[in-house]
Design a protein around this motif. Structure first.
Motif, PDB file in Angstrom:
ATOM      1  N   ALA A  32       0.834  -1.207   0.000  1.00 26.19           N
ATOM      2  CA  ALA A  32       0.000   0.000   0.000  1.00 26.19           C
ATOM      3  C   ALA A  32       0.869   1.257   0.000  1.00 26.19           C
ATOM      4  N   SER A  35       2.333   1.696  -3.367  1.00 20.46           N
ATOM      5  CA  SER A  35       1.278   2.148  -4.288  1.00 20.46           C
ATOM      6  C   SER A  35       1.035   3.637  -4.167  1.00 20.46           C
ATOM      7  N   SER A  36       1.001   4.111  -2.949  1.00 17.21           N
ATOM      8  CA  SER A  36       0.782   5.539  -2.726  1.00 17.21           C
ATOM      9  C   SER A  36       1.854   6.363  -3.435  1.00 17.21           C
ATOM     10  N   ASP A  51      -3.054   8.360   2.952  1.00 14.56           N
ATOM     11  CA  ASP A  51      -3.410   7.446   1.866  1.00 14.56           C
ATOM     12  C   ASP A  51      -3.651   6.033   2.362  1.00 14.56           C
ATOM     13  N   VAL A  52      -2.769   5.591   3.232  1.00 13.95           N
ATOM     14  CA  VAL A  52      -2.829   4.209   3.687  1.00 13.95           C
ATOM     15  C   VAL A  52      -3.756   4.129   4.900  1.00 13.95           C
ATOM     16  N   VAL A  53      -4.949   3.675   4.654  1.00 18.14           N
ATOM     17  CA  VAL A  53      -5.980   3.681   5.690  1.00 18.14           C
ATOM     18  C   VAL A  53      -5.613   2.754   6.841  1.00 18.14           C
TER      19      VAL A  53
END
Lengths: 117, 117
Positions: A32, A35-36, A51-53
């Motif tokens: 993740a 990816s961000s 971004d990363v919840v």
DNA sequence: CAGTATCCAAAGGGATACTG
DNA sequence: CAGTATCCCTTTGGATACTG
């Protein structure tokens, strides 16, 4: 038959390669985070935190270090006031782009599948 | 500008999709387990235990259950003596093949890169 | 063979507060 | 802003033994 790679040996190599990948990429957050940075090209600490919840600053800090050690991302300090830090993918990190895209597509289909059941 | 999807919204969706994927696939062993079943088509418990370097029977048992719940693999009991159990990918699980292949290729390149440094 | 059960140490990871 | 430090509970997961 002696000149071709035996099928079982081939599969063993494939398995090892997958596990080599996962040594670097596994963990709850690494993909993740990458990816961000990948989707935005440059990304700051606090951006990724958003971004990363669900990730905490402690975890983000730790995971970023590991990704940096593995040469997947690059950390650049910008001498603003206060300082900001940009994270970018290294050339090596950028080779993960295909995988990120595949995982994105798969995630969308998976969600449809689960809800559609 | 109002008619196109704002870029930031697009990235948010992509990030959510990646995280949806990782909800199902993250963990130290899941990708490796799926790869084993994927490359061999059918695979038994003890085979996977050998394929996935370092995993314990306890972990394998647990991870297989989770993958089954998420409809990625199918468990079939064969009435041999003693019984054997075959694990196969579901149609949904098979959609991971591209990702597995990419991770395999990436792992090979990554190893070259790390050793070559 | 294909697991399950138990014990227990180690690692993971959240909450909160603090620093340059 | 970009982290670090500490506290402390939760989860992970190995070792070993056992079951149908």
């Amino acid at each position: 038959m002696e000149c071709t790679v035996p099928e079982k040996e081939q599969h063993k190599k494939e398995m090892m390669a997958v596990q080599d990948s996962m040594d670097v990429l596994s963990g709850k957050w690494k993909i993740a985070i990458i990816s961000s940075i990948c989707y935005y090209n440059k990304r700051r600490f606090s951006d990724i935190l958003n971004d990363v919840v669900g990730i905490s600053n402690k975890m983000l800090s730790k995971e970023l270090k590991e990704l940096e050690v593995n040469k997947l991302i690059k950390r650049s300090v910008l001498e603003t006031q206060p300082i900001t830090v940009q994270y970018t993918l290294t050339d090596h990190g950028k080779t993960l782009q295909t995988i990120i895209n595949n995982l994105t597509d798969w995630g969308i289909e998976h969600r449809k599948k689960i809800i559609g059941d």
